[in-house]
Design an enzyme around this catalytic site. Sequence first.
Site, PDB file in Angstrom:
ATOM      1  N   LYS A 116       0.811  -1.227   0.000  1.00 47.65           N
ATOM      2  CA  LYS A 116       0.000   0.000   0.000  1.00 47.65           C
ATOM      3  C   LYS A 116       0.841   1.273   0.000  1.00 47.65           C
ATOM      4  O   LYS A 116       0.571   2.202  -0.761  1.00 47.65           O
ATOM      5  CB  LYS A 116      -0.936  -0.005   1.214  1.00 47.65           C
ATOM      6  N   HIS A 235     -17.008  -4.306   3.069  1.00 48.14           N
ATOM      7  CA  HIS A 235     -15.983  -4.048   2.057  1.00 48.14           C
ATOM      8  C   HIS A 235     -15.988  -5.069   0.930  1.00 48.14           C
ATOM      9  O   HIS A 235     -14.989  -5.257   0.245  1.00 48.14           O
ATOM     10  CB  HIS A 235     -14.584  -3.973   2.681  1.00 48.14           C
ATOM     11  N   ARG A 292      -5.088  -8.277 -11.544  1.00 47.46           N
ATOM     12  CA  ARG A 292      -5.693  -9.538 -11.981  1.00 47.46           C
ATOM     13  C   ARG A 292      -7.002  -9.229 -12.680  1.00 47.46           C
ATOM     14  O   ARG A 292      -7.424  -8.086 -12.752  1.00 47.46           O
ATOM     15  CB  ARG A 292      -5.988 -10.413 -10.770  1.00 47.46           C
TER      16      ARG A 292
END
Lengths: 501, 171
Positions: A116, A235, A292
């Site tokens: 991140k 989420h 992906r």
Amino acid sequence: MFKKILIANRGEIAVRIIRTCREMKIKSAAVFSDVDRRSPFVYHADEAYALGGITSQESYLNRQRIIEIAKQCGAEAIHPGYGFLSENAEFAEEVQQAGLVFIGPPADAIRIMGDKTEARKLMQGSGVPTVPGTEDAIDDVNEARMIAKDTGYPILIKASAGGGGKGMRLVSSDDEFVEAMEGAAREAKAAFGDARVYIEKFVEEPRHIEFQIFADSLGNVFHLGERECSIQRRHQKVIEESPSALLDDDLRARMGEAAVKAAKACNYRNAGTIEFLVDKYRNFYFLEMNTRLQVEHPVTEMVSGYDLVEEQIKIAAGEKMSITGNLQKFWGHAVECRLYAENPENNFSPSPGIIEFLKPADGPGIREDSGVTQGSEISLYYDPMISKLCAWGENREKAISRMQRALLEYEILGIYTTIPFLQKVLKHKEFCAGNFTTNFIEEYKDELFQHNQEVLHAAGFAAVLEKILQKDRIQIPKDGQGNGLPSNWKTSHRKNALGKR
Amino acid sequence: MKYFAEIGRENLEFDTFFVDDERIIQQNGKKIDFDLEELGTGRYSLIKNNKSYILHLIEIKGELYVHVLGQFFPVHVDDEREKALKELVKSTKTGPSEVEIKAPIPGLVVQISVKEGDKVQKGDALLILEAMKMENIIKSPGQFKVQKISAGQGDAVQQEQTLVQLVAVEE
């Protein structure tokens, strides 16, 4: 082009990849765990190899075994699908080292986008907007206050060692800052033994909007427009659509440009997705990149006309992709609903069991990507998503109407599914108007979990009839009418109907 | 005969009876016009007051589940006899020394399955009561000894009439 591809995945995405392989005249090899022996992807593939094991760790995450099978069966490439090994840089490397092709991005791109902090720094250096705030953890109140001012209120204070909302504060103005910061630091110190915090801009009324990008080995990078994925719970995306009701041509062009920049910055190749948060002022911020194929790729396929798996395979084989530029015009509108084997009324708890009956929806504009069939057992070992149902229409309204219709037609028996919940979301006024944020489900939960009274009554009535019917069946011989007639009320009802004529 | 359906925290009550040979089903005093067509594999087409539904009924581990329009419900159905019996069981949960088995509905005693002095287990048939052309097996709500049988085979009995008296078995 490849002659054989091994699919290192299961369920609906394995079926999805097998389909394109077959259309491209490429042989497919499935690998399966003990639990999945009876799954459709095993018998739809040209070849199938037992991985053994039950848990993901024992089966679909067993890198060595998967590569070994690929080599033994003569596959030239491995498609990882999504989840499992798809964003595992070591696996991508190992596949390459084994002399095979990984159908996905280079390991380095997976690695940097999987970190991140690194990804954020790379984006900032490449002119892709990120959520403003501190780069490093901080414990000095005055310095933090200066940063908060620069960032612009409202801001979030987050514990650097954080998690679970502990040490988190929402601060809406400068005069609240010191007290909030001290409180957050105290809490963080108590919970994690580390008082340092991050300052981050609070994104107001956030929407989750992502861009599909494709990059080939010839240096072409294009985007295929956006997907709106704001309807989420815990989420996890539940409903996705393309295009987004929020974007206009200008914002789309700017976000698309940023997405292409992001892909170029990490020397990306193959299919990828740049996720953005868009706030109520229509500012957008880079959230993360998924290196992906996405679960929700079908909506992009429906509005762009491309087969994304085919493009992935072409790129991996070193061929030119069919995509020749950024998607300029969407062909209509597409909505996807994820069907989960979960009970929405019981906090979406998983509903394992056997699908006793299955008759999926079809008809105009409907597409389904399913990994199960009648008789399939939904186990607790893997993801509870059983199918993705997509609806296409010439505009958003039409696509939503079709999805509503399809969800009513869908017959699945034996397990709980999220279908009733999805029906309520699709009928919700604010959803239909395109006015929603990532807080939609939380915001309207009181309306989204109610029973439909009429349906409830019909169900109760049917159960009563079933009971009477059973009794009648036992009763028939006693009545001396042992002629196998199903029930006297049915025949009398018909008599009645005839009499009314 | 009344039927009670428990579904999604709601209790629905239906009343059924015959007029000539037609079975009438009422809810809240209003007749329900219906046609139920069995389609096989647990599927039914129900037309209820001219509204059309496709339903699935399935029994999983002894519980009945109904699936309709994407929604999936467990449903529990009792007729008035079963409901009365259930309430009786509830009241005997505390273990009373004596239980009176009463007729939950008016009917005809077609068979008495026990005799005075018999020991019975929970669920054992005590007698069969026929009402509205239907046989209802009256079962023992627990482990008891049959103290007294107050009805005879062929007797027509009234609702709430005592049929059998049971007493607790001494250990």
